[in-house]
Design an enzyme around this catalytic site. Structure first.
Site, short mmCIF file in Angstrom:
data_model
loop_
_atom_site.label_atom_id
_atom_site.label_comp_id
_atom_site.label_asym_id
_atom_site.label_seq_id
_atom_site.Cartn_x
_atom_site.Cartn_y
_atom_site.Cartn_z
N PHE A 1 0.32 10.26 -7.16
CA PHE A 1 0.40 8.87 -6.70
C PHE A 1 -0.21 7.91 -7.72
O PHE A 1 -1.24 7.97 -8.15
CB PHE A 1 -0.31 8.70 -5.36
N TRP B 1 2.34 1.67 -3.41
CA TRP B 1 1.33 2.18 -4.37
C TRP B 1 1.42 3.71 -4.45
O TRP B 1 1.17 4.30 -5.50
CB TRP B 1 -0.06 1.75 -3.90
N HIS B 2 1.79 4.34 -3.34
CA HIS B 2 1.84 5.80 -3.35
C HIS B 2 3.01 6.35 -4.16
O HIS B 2 3.00 7.52 -4.52
CB HIS B 2 1.93 6.34 -1.91
N GLY B 3 3.98 5.52 -4.44
CA GLY B 3 5.08 6.02 -5.26
C GLY B 3 6.30 5.14 -5.16
O GLY B 3 6.43 4.33 -4.25
N GLY C 1 0.84 -1.21 0.00
CA GLY C 1 0.00 0.00 0.00
C GLY C 1 0.87 1.25 0.00
O GLY C 1 0.57 2.24 -0.67
#
Lengths: 475, 541
Positions: free
Chosen positions: A475, A326-328, A323
Site C-alpha cells: 500500500f 491511499w491503499h492502492g 483514504g
C-alpha cells in the site's frame, strides 16, 4: 528486506543492534549513532533495489527544502506558496510511482512516462510500487503542514529531520508518525531498551507467522472460487478478516518493538479494533496513525465539521474515499473507503450515542459485521467478485453445495494454528492492553516464556514455508 | 531467581544459529559442506584475471541462507511438524489416506476424460506434432511419439472413487478415471496425421495387474517411472523402431541393478530424521533399474535423438541408467543423443532439439561418410499425457538457421570429452577427477562464459577436503569452491582467441573414497546445467 526474512533477523538486525549498542554507550558518539541509523535504513531500504534510495532522496530532500522555506517565511503569505509547492511535490512523487499504472490505463498517453519509469523502477513496462513511499510521503507532508500551522518548531538540524523520516523500524509500513511524536526524543536521545523492544518484536513476529500467514491459506475459499457457496464465502472472508488484522497488527508491534530497542516510543497503531462498538470507534482503533493523519490533514483541512452538517458529511465521504485510494490504485479501494464513509455519515445522522446505548455484544457485532463486509470489498479484485462473495454469504448458492473440506484437511497444522489464533483473539487480546498501550505492557515471567516459545515455533514455521509478504507493504 | 531476558534469549538464538552453521552434522540428503558465510555470495562473480564482477543476486543470496545447516535443520523440523499433522504439499494426494502411495493432483485433470479442454488440447497437440513430423521428414528424421499415461489411470483400480482432490477449494468429485478417452483421442489423431507412436497403457496395466499391491511401474511417492517402467517403455520403443525401420535391437546389453532412490518429495519436502511422520517410510525406496553395459563395437550407423521430460531424466544421474541410456544399451549400432530435461515441461526439450539441429548436422558432417547416413536419424519424443494442455497455441520454430544470433547468449559447447550430454545421453558432465574439455565456436571476441552447475553426491559418499572445481583457460587457472546441493554459478572472462576450456573436480572425495564406477554406484556428479557465452566488446586498441 522484510522483518520476517532470515537475512534480516539473523544478519542485519543483530549487527545493527550491536553497533547501535556500542554507539549509544557514550553520549559523544550520538552523532555517529544518528548517522548509523540513517545509513542502516538506507541499506535496509535499498537492499532490493538501490534506486529506491535515489527515489527516496528525490522525494525527501525537496520536501525538506520546502519545509525549510515554509518555516522561514511563516510571517508572510509566501509560506502558503512554499507549502503548496512542497505538498504538490510530495503528491506528484506519490502519483507517479503509485498511481501512474492506473492512470495510464485510464488515459493511454501517459503510458510513455510509465514505461520510462518502469525501466528503473519496475519490469515489463509497469512500475513496481516502491515500498514505503505512501508512508514517508505522508510523514513529510505532516511535518510541512505542522510547521505551517506552527504546531511544531521546524527541525533546523537536517539530521533531526533525517532521523525522523529515515528510521528503518517503521520505514516500510508505518506507523505514520508526526514530527511532534519524536521531536522531544530526538532532542534528548533516549537510552536503548532492548529487553522490552525485543519482547515486542518476538510477539509481533509470532502473530504474523503463526496466525496471519496461516489464515492466509484459507482466504482462497472465497477469493479464488468463482461462485462460492455460504461456507466457502464465510471461511474465506473470515480468514481474510483475521489475516489482515494479525498481519498488520503483528507488523506494527514489530516496528514498535524495534523502535523501542533504540529507545523510541511510537504510538499504538491498533487497539482491539474488532471490539469496536461502532464504525466511528473502529477508526479510532484501526490503523490509528493513518486515520488520525487523515483526520488532521485532510478532513480538518476540508473544513471538518465547522461548515455545517451537510458539508461535514461530504467531507467525511471525501476523506474516506481518499483514504481508500491511499491503499492502492483501484476502484475497489475507493469503494471500500466510500463504504466506510457512508457508515460514518450514517452514524453521525443516527447519533453515535444512540448506538452506544445498545448492549455491547450487539454493537460489537454490528461494527464487526460492517467491517467484515468492508474487507470483502477491500480484498476483491473487482466489484462483481465482491458481490459474488456477498451473494454466497447470503446463501443464494446454498449452504455447502460446493464446499470442499480438503483444503483444510491438507492444512491441518495451519487450521489448528488458526483456531489458536481465534482463541487468542477471544480471550487473550484484551489482556495485552491491560496496562494501556503496548509499550506500557509489562509481561510476567510466564508470559515472556510463552512469547519466547511462540517465537521459536514461529521461526521454525517461517523456515519451512515460503512466507507471505506483509499485506501493508503493497500500500 | 533468574529473570528471563529477551536480549539474552535473542542473542542466544542468533549465536546458536551461527554456531549451528558450522557445527551441526550433515545428513544423508544434504551431505555437502554447505556454505557458511553469506558474504561470498556477494562477491562470487570473479573473472579469471581476478577482476571483480560486482553482482548481488538476491535469489542466490536467499538460496544461500536456505542452504545453511541451521536453516536446513529448522526447515526440516518445521516440515516434519506439518507432515506429522498430515499436512502435505498441495500438488500431491494420498491414496485412500493410507500413506502408502502418493499421486500428482495434476494427473486428475486428464482423468476427467474428453472434456472440451482436453478435446482442444488433443486437437492442438495432433496438429503441432503432425506439422512437426512433416517438417522433420524433410530433413530425414523419423519421429516416434511416446506419450506417458498418468499414474492414476494405470492404478485406478486401487483408488477409492469418487475422489475429491481435483479442486481442493470446490467440490468437483471425480466418479471414475476417464483418462483413456483422452489417450484414445490422441492416438486416433496421431494415426490420422501419419505420426508413429506407442501406447504404453496395455503393457503398464498388465504389469500392474500382476501385483496390484506394488506400484510396479510408478514409484510409490511420485509419478515417475520405476526401473521397470523405464525398461518396458524402452523395450516397446525399440521394438517399434525395429518393426518400422529395421533398427538393430539387442536387449542383452541392459541389466537390472539395485539402487536406492530418494523420491522427489524428499527433496521438495525435507523432513527431519528425528521426527517420525507418516511420510517417512515411503520417501526412500529400493528399486531395480536398467543399466546399460553397451560396449562400442565400431562406429554408430544411426542416430537417435531423445526429447523428453523428467520421465526420460529419471535415474539419469547414474552413469549408465535412465531412459536414454537404456535405449542406448538396447540399440547396439545407434548413437543416442538426449535432450531430456526435468522440470521444464513437454515442449522445451523439443525446442532445444530443434535449435541444436544445425550443431548435430555439423557434427555428423565431420564423420566419415559411411557412419551415419542422412536417412538413419530417429527422434523419440516422450511427454506425459497430463501435459497435453501445453500444446494449445504452441508453434514450433523450425528452420535450419534457428540458433540464437551470434551476438546473443548461446550455447558454446560443440564438443566435449569425457562424457557430455550430446554424446552419452546425459544432461551432465562427469568430473570425478577427470578432465573435461569444452571447445567453443571460433570467434575473435572476448566472452563472458557463464557456467551453472548442480552437484549430486551419492549416498554415503564422503566429502573430500576442500572440494573445488578447477577451470583452466590458456595460462590461467581458477579454483572455485564446490558447493553442493543446489545450483551454483561462476562467470569467467574468456579472452579472445581462446577456443578451449578445461575443467575438473579437485578433491571431490577423499583419496581412499569410492566414486563413479564403483560397485555400489556411489557417485559425485557435477552437472553443467546452463552454459552460455556473452560476447564482450573489447575497447579499441
Amino acid at each position: 528486506m522484510i522483518f520476517t526474512d532470515p537475512i534480516f533477523f539473523f544478519y542485519f538486525l543483530p549487527s545493527f543492534l550491536i553497533v547501535a549498542r556500542v554507539l549509544s554507550s557514550r553520549p559523544n558518539l550520538q552523532l555517529l549513532l544518528r548517522i548509523f541509523i540513517i545509513a542502516a535504513t538506507l541499506i535496509f531500504y535499498g537492499f532490493q533495489n538501490p534506486l529506491w534510495i535515489a527515489l527516496f532522496a528525490a522525494t525527501i530532500l525537496p520536501a525538506y527544502l520546502f519545509t525549510l522555506l515554509t518555516a522561514k517565511t511563516l510571517e508572510s503569505k509566501t509560506s502558503t506558496i512554499f507549502l503548496t509547492l512542497g505538498i504538490a511535490h510530495c503528491l506528484t512523487m506519490l502519483m507517479a510511482f503509485k498511481y501512474l499504472n492506473w492512470f495510464s490505463e485510464l488515459w493511454p498517453p501517459l503510458s510513455g512516462i510509465r514505461s520510462g519509469l518502469a525501466t528503473y523502477f519496475g519490469e515489463k513496462g509497469w512500475i513496481e510500487l516502491p515500498p514505503g513511499i505512501s508512508f514517508y510521503v505522508f510523514e513529510a507532508i505532516s511535518c510541512m503542514v505542522d510547521v505551517f500551522r506552527r504546531k511544531i518548531d521546524f527541525p533546523r538540524r537536517f539530521l533531526d529531520y533525517a532521523n525522523f523520516i529515515c528510521f528503518f523500524p517503521r520505514f516500510i509500513a508505518g506507523p505514520i508518525i508526526r514530527y511532534s511524536d519524536v521531536s522531544e526524543q530526538l532532542r534528548q536521545w533516549p537510552p536503548m531498551n532492548l529487553n522490552a523492544g525485543l519482547t515486542l518484536f518476538s510477539l509481533g513476529f509470532s502473530l504474523k507467522i503463526l496466525f496471519a500467514d496461516q489464515f492466509a491459506k484459507f482466504t482462497r475459499y472465497a477469493f479464488e472460487v468463482s461462485q462460492p457457496d455460504f461456507l466457502q464465502a464465510l471461511t474465506g472472508s473470515v480468514a481474510y478478516t483475521f489475516q489482515i488484522y494479525f498481519d498488520f497488527w503483528g507488523y506494527s508491534i514489530m516496528a514498535m518493538g524495534l523502535g523501542y530497542c533504540l529507545g523510541f516510543r511510537f504510538p499504538d497503531n491498533f487497539r482491539m479494533p474488532y471490539r469496536s462498538v461502532s464504525i466511528t470507534d473502529f477508526w479510532r482503533r484501526w490503523h490509528i496513525t493513518l486515520s488520525s493523519w487523515l483526520r488532521d490533514y485532510l478532513y480538518i483541512s476540508l473544513g471538518g465539521n465547522r461548515l455545517g452538517k451537510l458539508r461535514q458529511y461530504v467531507n467525511l465521504l471525501i476523506t474516506m474515499a481518499l483514504g481508500g485510494l491511499w491503499h492502492g490504485a483501484s476502484s475497489v479501494f475507493v469503494l471500500w473507503g466510500v463504504w466506510h464513509g457512508v457508515l460514518l455519515v450514517f452514524e453521525r445522522i443516527v447519533g453515535i450515542d444512540r448506538l452506544s446505548e445498545k448492549s455491547p455484544p450487539f454493537t460489537r457485532l454490528y461494527a464487526f459485521m460492517l467491517v467484515f463486509i468492508g474487507w470483502i470489498l477491500f480484498r476483491s479484485t473487482s466489484l462483481s467478485q465482491a458481490f459474488g462473495i456477498l451473494a454466497g454469504l447470503f446463501g443464494t448458492r446454498g449452504f455447502m453445495s460446493s464446499y470442499n473440506p480438503l483444503l483444510i484437511q491438507s492444512y491441518l497444522f495451519s487450521a489448528t494454528l488458526c483456531v489458536v489464533g481465534l482463541v487468542f483473539f477471544a480471550f487473550f487480546e484484551p489482556g495485552l492492553f491491560r496496562d494501556g498501550g503496548m509499550l506500557e505492557r509489562r509481561f510476567a515471567v510466564g508470559e515472556k516464556l510463552f512469547i519466547y516459545s511462540s517465537f521459536i515455533l514461529a521461526l521454525i514455521v517461517r523456515f519451512s514455508e515460503e512466507g507471505v509478504p506483509f499485506l501493508y507493504f503493497q500500500f | 531467581m533468574i529473570r528471563p531476558s529477551c536480549t539474552l534469549f535473542c542473542a542466544l538464538l542468533v549465536v546458536l544459529y551461527h554456531l549451528g552453521n558450522f557445527f551441526l552434522p550433515l545428513t544423508k540428503r544434504n551431505p555437502a559442506e554447505a556454505p557458511v558465510p553469506v558474504l561470498p555470495r556477494l562477491t562470487a562473480k570473479r573473472d579469471l584475471t581476478g577482476k571483480w564482477l560486482p553482482h548481488l543476486d538476491l535469489d542466490e543470496l536467499n538460496l544461500s541462507v536456505r542452504r545453511l545447516r541451521s536453516s536446513t535443520r529448522l526447515r526440516e523440523i518445521g516440515n516434519s511438524i506439518q507432515a506429522w499433522f498430515g499436512q502435505v504439499p498441495e500438488w500431491i494426494f494420498i491414496e485412500n489416506k493410507k500413506w502408502t502411495t502418493l499421486y500428482l493432483r495434476s494427473d486428475l485433470g486428464v482423468s476427467q476424460g474428453a472434456i472440451p479442454f482436453y478435446r482442444q488440447s488433443v486437437q492442438s497437440a495432433v496438429q503441432s506434432i503432425g506439422d512437426l513430423n512433416a517438417k522433420l521428414k524433410k530433413e530425414h528424421w523419423k519421429l516416434l511419439v511416446v506419450p506417458v499415461p498418468s499414474k492414476v489411470s494405470i492404478r485406478r483400480e486401487s483408488i477409492s472413487w469418487p475422489v475429491l482432490e481435483l479442486d481442493k477449494l470446490s467440490r468437483h468429485p471425480l466418479q471414475q478415471d476417464r483418462a483413456d478417452e483422452v489417450c484414445d483421442l490422441l492416438f486416433a489423431g496421431l494415426k490420422q496425421a501419419g505420426v508413429d507412436f506407442i501406447d504404453l497403457r496395455p503393457d503398464f496395466r498388465r504389469e500392474t495387474d500382476r501385483d496390484p499391491q506394488q506400484t510396479a511401474i510408478f514409484l510409490a511417492a511420485e509419478s515417475h517411472w520405476t526401473g521397470l517402467g523405464i525398461q518396458i517403455a524402452a523395450d516397446r520403443a525399440t521394438t517399434r523402431l525395429h518393426a518400422l525401420y529395421g533398427l538393430e535391437v539387442d536387449g542383452s546389453n541392459v541389466k537390472m541393478e539395485k539402487v536406492t532412490y530418494y523420491c522427489d518429495l524428499a527433496r521438495a519436502l525435507e523432513l527431519s530424521p528425528i521426527v517420525q511422520t507418516p511420510l517417512s517410510g515411503i520417501l526412500e525406496v529400493d528399486d531395480r533399474v536398467p543399466f546399460s553395459h553397451k560396449e562400442a563395437k565400431g562406429p554408430p550407423r544411426s542416430l537417435l535423438a531423445l526429447a523428453g521430460t523428467s520421465y526420460s531424466g529419471q535415474y539419469s544421474w547414474y552413469p549408465k541408467a535412465g531412459f536414454a541410456q537404456t535405449l542406448d544399451g538396447m540399440l547396439p549400432s545407434t548413437r543416442v543423443l538426449s535432450f531430456a530435461e526435468a522440470g521444464h515441461g513437454s515442449l522445451r526439450t523439443m525446442m532445444t532439439f530443434l535449435a541444436k539441429r544445425s550443431e548435430i548436422y555439423a557434427q555428423l558432417a565431420s564423420y566419415p561418410d559411411h557412419l551415419i547416413r542422412p536417412d538413419d536419424k530417429y527422434l523419440i519424443w516422450e511427454f506425459p499425457v497430463r501435459d497435453l494442455g501445453a500444446f494449445v497455441g504452441t508453434v514450433f520454430e523450425f528452420s535450419p538457421e534457428n540458433d540464437s544470433p551470434a551476438n546473443a547468449a548461446y550455447p558454446v559447447a560443440v564438443e566435449c570429452q569425457n562424457g557430455l550430454e550430446m554424446l552419452h545421453g546425459k544432461n551432465f558432465f562427469w568430473l570425478n577427477n577427470t578432465l573435461a574439455t569444452l571447445r567453443f565456436r571460433g570467434d575473435n571476441r572476448a566472452r563472458l562464459l557463464s557456467l551453472s552447475w548442480v552437484t549430486h553426491r551419492g549416498q554415503d559418499l564422503p566429502v573430500g577436503a576442500n572440494p573445488q572445481v578447477e577451470f583452466i583457460i590458456g595460462a590461467y587457472t581458477q579454483l572455485t569452491q564446490l558447493s553442493e546441493g543446489l545450483r551454483d554459478t561462476v562467470t569467467i572472462r574468456v579472452p579472445e582467441r581462446i577456443e578451449e576450456l578445461t575443467l575438473r573436480c579437485v578433491n571431490p572425495v577423499p583419496e581412499n573414497g569410492h566414486h563413479a564406477g564403483g560397485p555400489e554406484k556411489r557417485i559425485l556428479m557435477v552437472g553443467i546445467a546452463d552454459l552460455k557465452a556473452n560476447f564482450v566488446e573489447l575497447p579499441s586498441q
